[in-house]
Design a protein around this motif. Structure first.
Motif, PDB file in Angstrom:
ATOM      1  N   ARG A 179       0.835  -1.210   0.000  1.00 17.34           N
ATOM      2  CA  ARG A 179       0.000   0.000   0.000  1.00 17.34           C
ATOM      3  C   ARG A 179       0.866   1.254   0.000  1.00 17.34           C
ATOM      4  N   LEU A 180       1.986   1.217   0.720  1.00 17.78           N
ATOM      5  CA  LEU A 180       2.884   2.376   0.707  1.00 17.78           C
ATOM      6  C   LEU A 180       3.472   2.565  -0.691  1.00 17.78           C
ATOM      7  N   PHE A 181       3.805   1.443  -1.349  1.00 18.99           N
ATOM      8  CA  PHE A 181       4.307   1.538  -2.718  1.00 18.99           C
ATOM      9  C   PHE A 181       3.249   2.125  -3.637  1.00 18.99           C
ATOM     10  N   GLN A 182       1.994   1.795  -3.351  1.00 21.10           N
ATOM     11  CA  GLN A 182       0.913   2.289  -4.208  1.00 21.10           C
ATOM     12  C   GLN A 182       0.444   3.678  -3.803  1.00 21.10           C
ATOM     13  N   LYS A 183       1.187   4.313  -2.882  1.00 17.62           N
ATOM     14  CA  LYS A 183       0.884   5.667  -2.381  1.00 17.62           C
ATOM     15  C   LYS A 183      -0.424   5.729  -1.600  1.00 17.62           C
ATOM     16  N   ARG A 184      -0.891   4.569  -1.126  1.00 16.14           N
ATOM     17  CA  ARG A 184      -2.076   4.594  -0.272  1.00 16.14           C
ATOM     18  C   ARG A 184      -1.578   4.548   1.169  1.00 16.14           C
ATOM     19  N   HIS A 185      -0.995   5.727   1.604  1.00 17.05           N
ATOM     20  CA  HIS A 185      -0.277   5.746   2.876  1.00 17.05           C
ATOM     21  C   HIS A 185      -1.162   5.449   4.064  1.00 17.05           C
ATOM     22  N   MET A 186      -2.381   6.006   4.046  1.00 12.60           N
ATOM     23  CA  MET A 186      -3.250   5.835   5.210  1.00 12.60           C
ATOM     24  C   MET A 186      -3.559   4.355   5.430  1.00 12.60           C
ATOM     25  N   LEU A 213       6.718   7.730   7.053  1.00 17.12           N
ATOM     26  CA  LEU A 213       5.425   8.399   6.901  1.00 17.12           C
ATOM     27  C   LEU A 213       5.555   9.883   7.223  1.00 17.12           C
ATOM     28  N   LEU A 214       6.349  10.182   8.254  1.00 15.52           N
ATOM     29  CA  LEU A 214       6.510  11.586   8.645  1.00 15.52           C
ATOM     30  C   LEU A 214       7.220  12.364   7.542  1.00 15.52           C
ATOM     31  N   ARG A 215       8.283  11.782   7.024  1.00 12.14           N
ATOM     32  CA  ARG A 215       9.127  12.497   6.074  1.00 12.14           C
ATOM     33  C   ARG A 215       8.485  12.579   4.697  1.00 12.14           C
ATOM     34  N   SER A 216       7.954  11.483   4.223  1.00 12.72           N
ATOM     35  CA  SER A 216       7.519  11.455   2.830  1.00 12.72           C
ATOM     36  C   SER A 216       6.020  11.641   2.659  1.00 12.72           C
ATOM     37  N   TYR A 217       5.289  11.550   3.754  1.00 15.56           N
ATOM     38  CA  TYR A 217       3.842  11.726   3.611  1.00 15.56           C
ATOM     39  C   TYR A 217       3.407  13.035   4.244  1.00 15.56           C
ATOM     40  N   VAL A 236      -2.943  18.201   8.615  1.00 10.55           N
ATOM     41  CA  VAL A 236      -4.074  17.299   8.412  1.00 10.55           C
ATOM     42  C   VAL A 236      -3.595  15.855   8.340  1.00 10.55           C
ATOM     43  N   ARG A 237      -2.502  15.685   7.589  1.00 11.13           N
ATOM     44  CA  ARG A 237      -1.995  14.321   7.408  1.00 11.13           C
ATOM     45  C   ARG A 237      -1.477  13.746   8.723  1.00 11.13           C
ATOM     46  N   VAL A 238      -0.736  14.565   9.471  1.00 12.54           N
ATOM     47  CA  VAL A 238      -0.215  14.070  10.747  1.00 12.54           C
ATOM     48  C   VAL A 238      -1.356  13.662  11.652  1.00 12.54           C
ATOM     49  N   ILE A 239      -2.353  14.539  11.713  1.00 18.55           N
ATOM     50  CA  ILE A 239      -3.454  14.271  12.640  1.00 18.55           C
ATOM     51  C   ILE A 239      -4.214  13.020  12.206  1.00 18.55           C
ATOM     52  N   SER A 240      -4.425  12.895  10.904  1.00 26.22           N
ATOM     53  CA  SER A 240      -5.182  11.716  10.477  1.00 26.22           C
ATOM     54  C   SER A 240      -4.383  10.439  10.724  1.00 26.22           C
ATOM     55  N   LEU A 241      -3.060  10.511  10.496  1.00 24.69           N
ATOM     56  CA  LEU A 241      -2.224   9.342  10.808  1.00 24.69           C
ATOM     57  C   LEU A 241      -2.313   9.001  12.292  1.00 24.69           C
ATOM     58  N   GLY A 242      -2.143  10.051  13.113  1.00 21.04           N
ATOM     59  CA  GLY A 242      -2.195   9.840  14.560  1.00 21.04           C
ATOM     60  C   GLY A 242      -3.521   9.254  14.978  1.00 21.04           C
TER      61      GLY A 242
END
Lengths: 526, 523
Positions: A179-186, A213-217, A236-242
């Motif tokens: 999924r990370l390779f496919q850019k579906r990070h979440m 995830l922190l660096r590239s997403y 937004v991304r950090v919060i959604s990851l968290g």
């Protein structure tokens, strides 16, 4: 297996490979199984017959529940199928119960949950673009990769002979990598969080996930020279990851927090009372350290530098005891191993942060984290080498250098699993399977990279060929010598020291290739 | 060979499957007083090791022939002796006279299984690999795929490594024989085949095609010149190898006769247990075992003593066998060709299996071996046949508790064949080698164009029947009045299949050269 796919056109070679290995797994049902079989039967019984509040307190059997809650729930779900096979296996007091129906159920539960692994391999093959190769199917990177993953020797013997549920766990891991390779990070982050709550050994590779995830997403852009652009940080991304990680953890640990059992759960998950090395030394840095200590103490005794009375008895009679006391070198504490592990991981993490190279860079960092913790961790299991071997397969079809590292790592790592199966009927099985996998991996990768320089230099060839005589000595010669009674630990010691050298070498080589790789501007910036 | 590593992998897969199957139970495990074939083989080791060679085949206080007496040719006995020496080295209890009867332990099982694996590794597997490498007109990858399919054939694996026998030795020697004869190393080929016969007398099923093929070769070279020399050489080889094998038994007439009596017991019944041959299937309707002798008793009461009626049935079955294999053999003698030889091997062995006297269900392996050899020529029909042959041993394998390996290896074999030959795309008349046959039928029946479709439907029906019957046999209990119902059904269904295959193979043989001529005409 290779020939299976030969005449097939495009599509269904994958299913033939998967089906073939599934059938092989079915054939392995009557083989020897270790105490892990009883461990999982006991967990089935615990989760089925006791309320949740008792799960992490129950201690009738010595094999208490020491996996995170999701795995307990997984066993709970399995137990609802198990009751149709044999009600008796769900009784907590039925220690060491293993009827033929129990055996069938447990074996088939592993085989069925492997479906997730097969799916993950399928996804991985889609997103890995290996070296462009000939038209023939058996020379395509995708085909080779799927054989390397599906027919992985380590997974076969650990899951389907020794008995564990690594298949679907590694399936989760590979799926999250895909999924990370496919850019579906979440999705990737979610899958990995779930995985952590299935089995906490994957914490070892968590730094790679976090930093990547922190660096590239979370940072959406880079400066032209590849360094970080601080103002591109996305809250937004950090919060959604968290949020994802928090929700998954809450779902898993929440009930136990509510029951006020969290300390008990954690104490079960992280038992630091065990020794530095597992009963059989995993082939890591500490095996070399222990061996060096032994050699030094013997030399010391010969030269009368050491007083024989002061030497702890256990260390001289056997390498099999859990608590290993060093005689010459300083003893190792858990904290020291933790620090060593962190130090060994740090350069790769730095590399991931300062020289982001997309998902491939992440994968390399992940493998280095896994290998570093394997080499320097506390009470490491030899099975943990799979944590590095399986992701490394993904890299192996891409570059000749990686392929060579992969082959050394896999062959030695797999060989180091041999002592897991010590019963006589399994001896031919493990040798045949090992030969099968090793022949295939070496020959197919050699064919794939036949136009580049040879995969091994003379030293590596010599080292790998040395595994053959080592096996002959350990299994066929040593039992007939007079040392068998006096020094029963010698085969294990030799195996782990020999393999430790190879694995450390592979780790070192991989590190060198990661650190010396120029930050390629060709890889797409995230 | 440039793809040697692929071949290595294929052999390793074959070995892995063999060894994993061998972890299962064997025939007669824990079933005193007679146990099974496993005990028979162990007992032979005991006998050959402890008794002098003159007593091996004779009944005595130390050698009760009623209890698994030696009834295989000398080579088997020598092999047992060899194994016994190893066994003695590991654990003398395994072969102690009298006291070791019914000996069973994990270690002993491991030892016995290993002897099978080693024999297989030395004789059968190299022959298969070499045979596939020698195949002409196909790509390297096809050769490897062919080897994989042959090595995965479940029937042989299950009987040798599950049930417990050493078929791979006799079949391996026979395969070396085929290999030698087709590569024009006639002397070596006939030597190997003599060894096969001397290992297991059932190999006589294959002897007629060998004989006809070699005779045909001699005819071809001219009986007055080179052919005669070859004939003499062959005869010498055969006689010499037989004498060599029988040397200890040749010294006295009584010895030789006793061995022969043990090898070909005339006093046994028409068939044993449930076999998928004509007599057994026929008996469902006629109760052949009871009615036929009875009728003959009435007819021949005045001519023969009562118990000699067997001779009649013997004669009867001999006639059937002879008639059914005559055309193919005559054809082979007149037009010896490597391809015709292989097909004749199939049809002869099948005729013997279907019509001859005193057949074991395991004898179908003797038919399967030559079918494996034509796998690359008619993949669809061969795969079908090999599946049916495995299915026909279902009752036997169920008795040995080998259901799981049976199902798994059969599926694996089917997948291997289906993927490496894409059999479902090869069902045209040409691929089935029925082109010339249907052409000649069409001369009289112009509407005869549905042959390949019929065969496809038949395949589908047959697979469904086999799967259903297996399921029924495994899950349901037979009605109390007919305890053998399911196994008889299995035999009957298999027998129908085998009859169909006999017709099919004979058609291929008879119409073979015509197609050659037609092609020449077209060219």
């Amino acid at each position: 297996m290779a020939a299976l796919g030969i005449a097939m056109g495009g599509g269904n070679w994958f299913s033939a490979l998967a089906l073939g290995v599934t059938l092989l797994k079915c054939l392995l049902i009557p083989t020897y199984h270790s105490t892990d079989f009883e461990v999982h039967r006991n967990w089935l019984a615990i989760t089925h017959s006791l309320p949740v509040s008792q799960w992490y307190y129950e201690a009738t059997s010595e094999w208490t529940l020491d996996y995170p809650p999701f795995f307990a729930w997984f066993e709970y779900a399995l137990s609802h199928v198990a009751k149709y096979f044999d009600q008796e296996m769900l009784n907590v007091r039925n220690l060491n119960y293993s009827s033929s129906r129990t055996l069938l159920f447990q074996r088939f539960s592993v085989i069925f949950t492997d479906a997730l692994f097969v799916y993950a391999v399928h996804e991985c093959c889609k997103c890995i673009d290996g070296k462009k190769a000939g038209k023939e199917l058996t020379e395509k990177p995708k085909f080779i990769l799927s054989v390397l993953l599906l027919w992985n020797f380590g997974l076969l013997i650990v899951d389907h002979i020794h008995f564990q549920y690594n298949g679907f766990l590694f399936g989760l891991m590979l799926l999250s990598i895909a999924r990370l390779f496919q850019k579906r990070h979440m999705e990737g982050a979610f899958l990995f969080a779930v995985l952590l709550h299935f089995k906490h050994i994957y914490l070892y590779v968590a730094p790679a996930y976090g930093v990547y995830l922190l660096r590239s997403y979370c940072f959406t852009a880079n400066k032209p020279d590849g360094s970080i652009r601080w103002n591109s940080f996305s809250f937004v991304r950090v919060i959604s990851l968290g949020l994802i990680v928090f929700l998954v953890s809450a779902l898993s640990l929440g009930p136990f927090l509510a029951l006020n059992q969290l300390p008990q759960v954690l104490s079960r998950l992280f038992p630091f009372k065990r020794g530095l090395c597992h009963a059989y030394w995993a082939p890591n840095f500490w095996a070399l350290y222990n061996a060096l200590d032994k050699v030094l103490s013997i030399i010391g005794l010969e030269l009368k530098l050491l007083d024989p009375n002061k030497i702890p008895k256990a260390s001289m009679t056997s390498g099999l005891v859990q608590q290993f006391q060093h005689t010459v070198l300083p003893s190792v504490t858990p904290l020291a191993t933790l620090i060593c592990t962190l130090i060994a991981m740090l350069p790769s993490i730095f590399c991931l942060w300062f020289k982001p190279q997309g998902p491939r860079g992440f994968l390399r960092c992940l493998i280095l984290c896994a290998l570093s913790s394997f080499l320097f961790g506390w009470h490491v299991h030899e099975k943990a080498i799979l944590l590095a071997v399986l992701p490394m397969s993904l890299l192996s079809v891409g570059k000749a250098g990686d392929a060579s590292i992969f082959l050394i790592l896999t062959t030695t790592g797999h060989y180091s699993l041999f002592p897991l199966l010590f019963t006589a009927p399994e001896l031919p099985t493990k040798i045949l399977l090992m030969l099968l996998f090793t022949t295939y991996s070496i020959s197919s990768l050699k064919t794939l990279f036949r136009k580049e320089k040879p995969l091994f230099n003379w030293l590596e060839t010599f080292y790998l060929l040395g595994l053959g005589p080592l096996e002959v000595f350990c299994e066929f010669v040593f039992p007939f010598t007079s040392w068998k009674l006096k020094y029963p630990f010698i085969p294990l010691l030799l195996t782990s020291v020999y393999c430790a050298a190879g694995i450390t070498y592979a780790w070192f080589k991989l590190y060198v290739s990661v650190l010396s790789d120029p930050p390629s501007s060709k890889t797409k910036k995230q | 060979m440039e793809k040697w590593h692929l071949m290595t992998i294929v052999v390793l897969i074959g070995l892995t499957v063999r060894w994993t199957v061998s972890l299962n139970s064997y025939s007669g495990a824990g079933k005193p007083p007679m146990f099974g074939d496993y005990e028979a083989q162990r007992h032979w080791q005991e006998i050959t090791f402890n008794l002098p060679i003159k007593q091996w085949y004779f009944n005595s206080s130390d050698n009760n022939l009623q209890y698994w007496g030696l009834d295989y040719p000398p080579l088997t006995a020598y092999h047992s002796l060899l194994c016994a020496y190893v066994a003695k080295f590991i654990n003398p209890d395994w072969i102690a006279l009298h006291t070791s009867r019914g000996y069973e332990s994990q270690a002993h099982k491991l030892f016995m299984r290993t002897t099978v694996l080693i024999a297989d590794l030395l004789i059968y597997i190299p022959a298969v690999v070499l045979y596939c490498c020698c195949l002409k007109e196909i790509s390297t990858k096809k050769k490897v795929a062919n080897a994989l399919c042959i090595l995965l054939y479940p029937g042989l694996i299950l009987i040798d490594y599950g049930h417990f026998q050493y078929n791979s030795v006799s079949l391996g020697f026979a395969l070396w024989g085929v290999l030698g004869v087709s590569c024009d190393w006639d002397l070596l080929g006939s030597l190997a085949f003599c060894l096969a016969i001397n290992y297991k007398q059932m190999e006589l099923y294959h002897s007629l095609p060998f004989f006809c093929f070699l005779l045909g070769k001699c005819f071809k070279k001219g009986l007055k010149g080179k052919g005669f020399v070859l004939l003499i050489k062959l005869a010498c080889t055969v006689v010499a190898s037989f004498i060599l094998c029988w040397l200890p038994f040749c010294t006295e007439r009584e010895q030789t006769l006793q061995v022969l009596r043990r090898l070909f017991p005339v006093d046994r019944g028409l068939f044993e247990d449930k076999v998928a041959n004509i007599w057994c299937s026929f008996s469902i309707f006629l109760k052949i075992k009871e009615i036929l002798p009875h009728h003959f008793q009435i007819i021949i009461r005045y001519c023969y003593q009562e118990n000699k009626c067997f001779i009649f049935i013997r004669f009867f079955s001999f006639c059937f066998t002879f008639l059914s294999l005559l055309p193919a053999c005559v054809k082979l003698t007149l037009q010896p060709s490597s391809k015709g030889f292989r097909f004749t091997l199939v049809s002869c062995a099948l005729s013997f299996f279907l019509f001859s006297f005193q057949v074991h269900e395991k004898s179908i392996l003797l038919v399967s071996l030559p079918v494996c050899l034509v796998l690359s020529e008619i993949p669809f029909m061969s795969t079908w046949f090999l599946l049916v042959s495995t299915f026909s041993m279902l009752p036997l394998l169920l008795k040995d508790e080998l259901l799981m390996p049976l199902v798994v290896t059969t599926i694996a074999f089917f997948i291997a064949c289906a993927t490496s030959f894409s059999i479902f795309e090869k069902t045209s008349e040409e691929e089935l080698q029925l082109k010339s046959f249907s052409l000649s039928v069409r001369k009289y029946l112009p509407c005869f164009t549905f042959l390949s479709r019929i065969i496809q439907y038949l395949f589908l029906i047959s697979v469904i029947t086999m799967v259903l019957l297996t399921l029924i046999t495994v899950t349901l209990d037979p009605p109390q009045k007919l305890p053998d119902l399911f196994s008889v059904l299995v035999c009957f269904v298999s027998c129908l299949h085998f009859l169909f295959f006999l017709v099919y193979f004979n058609i291929i043989i008879m119409w073979d050269s015509k197609s050659g001529r037609n092609q020449k005409k077209i060219n």
